[in-house]
Design a protein around this motif. Structure first.
Motif, PDB file in Angstrom:
ATOM      1  N   VAL A 120       1.493  -1.138   0.168  1.00 52.71           N
ATOM      2  CA  VAL A 120       1.912   0.109  -0.254  1.00 52.71           C
ATOM      3  C   VAL A 120       1.784   1.089   1.080  1.00 52.71           C
ATOM      4  CG1 VAL A 120       1.272   2.313  -1.518  1.00 52.71           C
ATOM      5  CG2 VAL A 120       1.428   0.084  -2.670  1.00 52.71           C
ATOM      6  N   ASN A 121       0.506   1.091   1.818  1.00 49.89           N
ATOM      7  CA  ASN A 121       0.384   1.750   2.897  1.00 49.89           C
ATOM      8  C   ASN A 121       1.420   1.532   3.944  1.00 49.89           C
ATOM      9  OD1 ASN A 121      -1.729   3.079   1.786  1.00 49.89           O
ATOM     10  ND2 ASN A 121      -3.200   1.704   2.365  1.00 49.89           N
ATOM     11  N   SER A 122       1.568   0.099   4.264  1.00 47.06           N
ATOM     12  CA  SER A 122       2.611  -0.372   5.294  1.00 47.06           C
ATOM     13  C   SER A 122       3.935   0.364   4.976  1.00 47.06           C
ATOM     14  CB  SER A 122       2.528  -1.825   5.192  1.00 47.06           C
ATOM     15  OG  SER A 122       3.428  -2.286   6.175  1.00 47.06           O
ATOM     16  N   ALA A 123       4.225   0.070   3.533  1.00 44.59           N
ATOM     17  CA  ALA A 123       5.700   0.702   3.429  1.00 44.59           C
ATOM     18  C   ALA A 123       5.585   2.058   3.526  1.00 44.59           C
ATOM     19  CB  ALA A 123       6.058   0.280   1.851  1.00 44.59           C
ATOM     20  N   VAL A 124       4.699   2.991   3.096  1.00 42.22           N
ATOM     21  CA  VAL A 124       4.826   4.272   3.378  1.00 42.22           C
ATOM     22  C   VAL A 124       4.887   4.635   4.732  1.00 42.22           C
ATOM     23  CG1 VAL A 124       3.395   6.516   3.055  1.00 42.22           C
ATOM     24  CG2 VAL A 124       3.412   4.932   1.118  1.00 42.22           C
ATOM     25  N   SER A 125       4.265   4.000   5.652  1.00 48.55           N
ATOM     26  CA  SER A 125       4.164   4.083   7.007  1.00 48.55           C
ATOM     27  C   SER A 125       5.510   3.772   7.561  1.00 48.55           C
ATOM     28  CB  SER A 125       3.401   3.323   7.810  1.00 48.55           C
ATOM     29  OG  SER A 125       1.672   3.549   7.272  1.00 48.55           O
ATOM     30  N   ARG A 126       6.071   2.815   7.193  1.00 49.20           N
ATOM     31  CA  ARG A 126       7.689   2.153   7.475  1.00 49.20           C
ATOM     32  C   ARG A 126       8.553   3.407   7.277  1.00 49.20           C
ATOM     33  NH1 ARG A 126       9.981  -3.057   5.002  1.00 49.20           N
ATOM     34  NH2 ARG A 126      12.131  -2.731   5.835  1.00 49.20           N
ATOM     35  N   PHE A 127       8.694   3.872   6.116  1.00 54.50           N
ATOM     36  CA  PHE A 127       9.658   4.729   5.811  1.00 54.50           C
ATOM     37  C   PHE A 127       9.413   5.966   5.781  1.00 54.50           C
ATOM     38  CE2 PHE A 127      10.531   0.607   3.206  1.00 54.50           C
ATOM     39  CZ  PHE A 127      11.823   0.356   3.926  1.00 54.50           C
TER      40      PHE A 127
END
Length: 95
Positions: free
Chosen positions: A87-94
């Motif tokens: 989740v944290n990776s996806a939030v950072s990515r987008f």
């Protein structure tokens, strides 16, 4: 409140937070261009799979007796860590 109940409540609160973040990603996906939208939905699908696994682990934990729940804690922690990182990776990515 028992240690098990406190742990369950902590996990439930974290799951609710992650669900909210996934919902934000879904909203962003709706506004994104075609290529980016595909990336969003692939990421969201993966997050939903990890969320399901985490929910299943939480159900196992809830069903476990007060003595047995400690044995399940490691598996639950691993599922939670995996989902949290994703989740944290996806939030950072987008962003």
């Amino acid at each position: 409140m028992s240690k098990k109940q406190a742990y369950e409540e902590k996990l439930k609160a974290q799951l609710d937070e992650w669900n909210a973040k996934i919902d934000v990603l879904k909203a962003k996906a709706e506004k994104a261009g075609a290529k980016t939208k595909v990336d969003y939905y692939e990421t969201i699908e993966e997050l939903q799979k990890k969320r399901t696994k985490a929910k299943d682990k939480l159900q196992e934990l809830r069903a476990a007796g007060d003595d047995a729940w400690e044995d399940l804690k490691t598996g639950v922690d691993q599922a939670w860590s995996s989902l949290g990182d994703a989740v944290n990776s996806a939030v950072s990515r987008f962003k």
